[in-house]
Each structure stands twice: as C-alpha cells, then as structure tokens.
Scaffold this motif. Structure first.
Motif, short mmCIF file in Angstrom:
data_model
loop_
_atom_site.label_atom_id
_atom_site.label_comp_id
_atom_site.label_asym_id
_atom_site.label_seq_id
_atom_site.Cartn_x
_atom_site.Cartn_y
_atom_site.Cartn_z
N GLY A 213 7.92 -25.53 14.82
CA GLY A 213 9.31 -25.20 14.54
C GLY A 213 9.95 -26.21 13.61
N LEU A 214 9.68 -27.50 13.85
CA LEU A 214 10.23 -28.55 13.00
C LEU A 214 9.58 -28.53 11.62
CD1 LEU A 214 12.00 -31.05 12.64
CD2 LEU A 214 10.15 -32.42 13.64
N MET A 215 8.26 -28.36 11.58
CA MET A 215 7.55 -28.38 10.31
C MET A 215 8.01 -27.24 9.40
SD MET A 215 3.44 -28.50 9.62
CE MET A 215 3.16 -26.94 10.47
N ALA A 216 8.22 -26.06 9.98
CA ALA A 216 8.65 -24.91 9.17
C ALA A 216 10.02 -25.14 8.57
CB ALA A 216 8.64 -23.64 10.03
N SER A 217 10.95 -25.67 9.37
CA SER A 217 12.30 -25.87 8.87
C SER A 217 12.34 -26.99 7.82
CB SER A 217 13.26 -26.19 10.02
OG SER A 217 12.86 -27.36 10.70
N VAL A 218 11.55 -28.04 8.01
CA VAL A 218 11.50 -29.12 7.02
C VAL A 218 10.89 -28.62 5.72
CG1 VAL A 218 10.44 -31.34 6.47
CG2 VAL A 218 11.44 -30.98 8.73
N ALA A 219 9.81 -27.85 5.83
CA ALA A 219 9.17 -27.31 4.62
C ALA A 219 10.12 -26.39 3.88
CB ALA A 219 7.90 -26.56 5.00
N SER B 129 13.26 -26.61 3.81
CA SER B 129 14.38 -27.39 3.28
C SER B 129 14.01 -28.17 2.04
CB SER B 129 14.90 -28.36 4.35
OG SER B 129 15.36 -27.68 5.49
N VAL B 130 12.77 -28.67 1.97
CA VAL B 130 12.43 -29.62 0.89
C VAL B 130 11.40 -29.09 -0.10
CG1 VAL B 130 12.96 -31.56 2.41
CG2 VAL B 130 10.61 -30.75 2.26
N LEU B 131 10.67 -28.05 0.24
CA LEU B 131 9.62 -27.56 -0.65
C LEU B 131 10.05 -26.30 -1.39
CD1 LEU B 131 6.45 -28.00 1.61
CD2 LEU B 131 7.31 -29.55 -0.16
N PRO B 132 9.71 -26.18 -2.66
CA PRO B 132 10.07 -24.97 -3.43
C PRO B 132 9.09 -23.83 -3.15
CG PRO B 132 8.92 -26.51 -4.85
CD PRO B 132 9.05 -27.19 -3.51
N ILE B 133 9.00 -23.43 -1.90
CA ILE B 133 8.07 -22.38 -1.49
C ILE B 133 8.87 -21.22 -0.92
CG2 ILE B 133 6.16 -21.79 0.04
CD1 ILE B 133 5.29 -24.69 -0.04
N HIS B 134 8.48 -20.01 -1.26
CA HIS B 134 9.20 -18.82 -0.80
C HIS B 134 9.08 -18.70 0.72
CE1 HIS B 134 10.49 -14.64 -0.41
NE2 HIS B 134 10.99 -14.75 -1.64
N THR C 127 18.02 -19.33 23.21
CA THR C 127 17.50 -20.05 22.05
C THR C 127 18.54 -21.04 21.56
OG1 THR C 127 16.18 -18.13 21.39
CG2 THR C 127 16.59 -19.82 19.72
N HIS C 128 18.09 -22.28 21.34
CA HIS C 128 19.02 -23.33 20.91
C HIS C 128 18.43 -24.08 19.72
CE1 HIS C 128 21.69 -22.93 24.38
NE2 HIS C 128 20.60 -22.75 25.09
N PRO C 129 18.97 -23.86 18.52
CA PRO C 129 18.54 -24.64 17.34
C PRO C 129 19.18 -26.02 17.35
CG PRO C 129 20.17 -23.01 16.69
CD PRO C 129 19.92 -22.80 18.15
N LEU C 130 18.38 -27.04 17.10
CA LEU C 130 18.88 -28.42 17.07
C LEU C 130 18.62 -29.01 15.70
CD1 LEU C 130 17.50 -29.70 20.51
CD2 LEU C 130 19.78 -28.80 20.03
N LYS C 131 19.62 -29.63 15.14
CA LYS C 131 19.47 -30.30 13.85
C LYS C 131 18.67 -31.57 14.05
CE LYS C 131 20.62 -30.23 9.43
NZ LYS C 131 20.25 -29.13 8.54
N PHE C 132 17.64 -31.77 13.22
CA PHE C 132 16.79 -32.95 13.34
C PHE C 132 16.51 -33.47 11.95
CE2 PHE C 132 12.82 -35.30 13.93
CZ PHE C 132 13.08 -35.98 15.11
N GLY C 133 17.33 -34.43 11.50
CA GLY C 133 17.20 -34.92 10.13
C GLY C 133 17.48 -33.81 9.14
N ILE C 134 16.54 -33.59 8.20
CA ILE C 134 16.71 -32.51 7.23
C ILE C 134 16.17 -31.19 7.75
CG2 ILE C 134 16.64 -34.09 5.27
CD1 ILE C 134 13.74 -33.25 4.85
N GLY C 135 15.52 -31.24 8.90
CA GLY C 135 14.93 -30.04 9.47
C GLY C 135 15.68 -29.55 10.68
N ARG C 136 15.09 -28.61 11.36
CA ARG C 136 15.72 -28.02 12.53
C ARG C 136 14.65 -27.66 13.54
NH1 ARG C 136 19.61 -22.90 11.74
NH2 ARG C 136 20.72 -24.49 10.55
#
Length: 268
Positions: free
Chosen positions: A169-175, A177-182, A22-31
């Motif tokens: 994967g990208l959508m979850a990490s961006v959400a 990072s930027v959304l006030p959701i648990h 598994t390799h996490p990659l930084k992509f803007g504000i997401g991953r």
C-alpha cells in the motif's frame, strides 16, 4: 456443523473489521491505506492460544484447509471486474505476460541476502518467489513443508501476510507520487500473485485516482490472475533452477565449499 465455532469467530472478525472501515494515513510523500483485511488478520492472531485462546489448534487447521475455497470466491469477484474492461486488458496483454520476468528480481536480490544472513537450504524456499499460495504448494510438493526449503517458504509467506499489505500500500502510493508512470501500469505491477497485497496497492491507487477506480481494480485483478497462472510456471522453469544455482555460488563464496560438500563433511 463441526466448524460452527470457526465460522462464528470468522463472522465476528469480519463484522468488527468492516465496522472499523478503511483508513488512509499520510506517510511522508506516500499514503498507507489500512484495509479491513489487515484488522481481520491482527484480530485473528489475538484469538490464538498465545493470546485470548478463542480458537484452538483444531480451528486453525480447519481454517487453513478452507483458504482455497475463500480464494476461489475472491477470484470470482475479481473476474466480474475484468469482464467490463476486457478490451483494454487485451490491448495490454503483452505487458501483463512479460511482467512475470520481474519476479526473477526476487531471486537475484533474495539469494545473496539470505545466504549472508546465514540461511542454508531455507534460502531456496524463501527466495525463489514472493512465496504466495501457489509457491507454497510448489515447494511442498517438491521438498515437503517440513523440510528446510519448506520452512523458508512458510517464513516468507507468513511475513508477507503480516507486512505485505502495509508495504504494498505504501509502495504503490509513493510510486504514484514520485514516478512518471501511468496508474494503469502501477495497478498491473501490483498483481504479483497475492490477492491481499494487490488489493492493498490498488486501494492506495484508487484513493489517489478515484475516477479510475474500476479500471485500476480490473488491471490489478487481471494481472494478479495471470501471475497466479504463468507465475507458477516461471517459478518451476526459471525461478527454482536459478535460485539453486545462485545459492550454490554464494554459499561457496561465504563458506568456501559447495553446499553438497559441506553436507558430506558434516555427515563424516
């Protein structure tokens, strides 16, 4: 024994994919989290006759018939994650069930876009859901997979398999990072009926919240199982009828005639 070649190819793909890891990659504000399942998918494509020709038509047909068996094993594994956190899941049950209405957003967004792009009856198969295994079976039973609707649902199914894990994967990490959701809510939202998409999204969340790993996996798995159950009924009772109704309306807006009238005119 008749599938020995298929099993050998699959075993080799699994070993290579797991060794890559598994390799996490930084992509803007997401991953983006690159999971072994993505490598296995890409390597599997390379074994087809168009590339290395390691697997032929027989192996591909045999593999498609075994998908259900492998999904049973995967869902059994998810069941072991749900059990220990069952009290928390039961407390969130109303939210888990009501989230299925969110799938109707696929219809509201997908139908206008599909008609605008020139799709005809393919729109119904492509836009009535996210087109995972239960939805493919539904369209196959109602229209047949060799129909226009069948081509539509299979097109989205294949696209989701190839790009869905990356997108989720990208959508979850961006959400996250930027959304006030648990994180629990995001894990629940990742369970849309696709084991691979859910795993990619939860994998991204776990990378960001490692102390919640078990709970996130449990919420994602429970949500995914419920989506596979009541999500199918949602498609039957609401998704498909709404898709057909919207298809007729937008078809008339674009072409000036209803689909049935257009078909009769072509036959005449």
């Amino acid at each position: 024994m008749k599938n020995i070649k298929l099993h050998a190819i699959i075993l080799a793909l699994i070993i290579v994919s797991e060794l890559i890891g598994t390799h996490p990659l930084k992509f803007g504000i997401g991953r983006i989290v690159l999971l072994p399942m993505l490598y296995a998918l890409l390597l599997g494509i390379l074994t087809t006759p168009k590339f290395l020709n390691l697997s032929g038509r027989k192996e591909m047909l045999d593999a498609s018939s075994l998908v259900g068996v492998t999904l049973m094993l995967l869902m059994a594994r998810y069941g072991t994650l749900v059990g220990p956190t069952l009290p928390k899941i039961l407390a969130a049950s109303p939210a888990l069930i009501l989230q299925e209405f969110g799938n109707l957003g696929t219809v509201l967004l997908g139908v206008p876009v599909a008609v605008y792009l020139g799709l005809k009856r393919e729109t119904i198969g492509a836009a009535h859901s996210i087109a995972r295994e239960p939805n493919v079976a539904l369209i196959g039973e109602k229209f047949g997979l060799d129909s226009s609707e069948g081509r539509g649902v299979m097109g989205v199914y294949i696209a989701g398999t190839v790009f869905g894990t990356i997108f989720f994967g990208l959508m979850a990490s961006v959400a996250a990072s930027v959304l006030p959701i648990h994180p629990y809510a995001l894990a629940m939202a990742s369970g849309v009926g696709s084991a691979s998409m859910m795993t990619a999204a939860v994998g991204s969340l776990v990378a960001m919240y490692p102390d919640m790993a078990d709970q996130l996996a449990a919420f994602g798995a429970a949500s995914n199982m419920l989506s596979g159950l009541d999500g199918l009924y949602m498609s039957v009772w609401l998704g498909l009828p709404m898709t057909e109704w919207l298809y007729k309306r937008f078809y008339k807006i674009k072409y000036g005639v209803l689909p049935e009238a257009d078909k009769k005119g072509e036959e005449a």
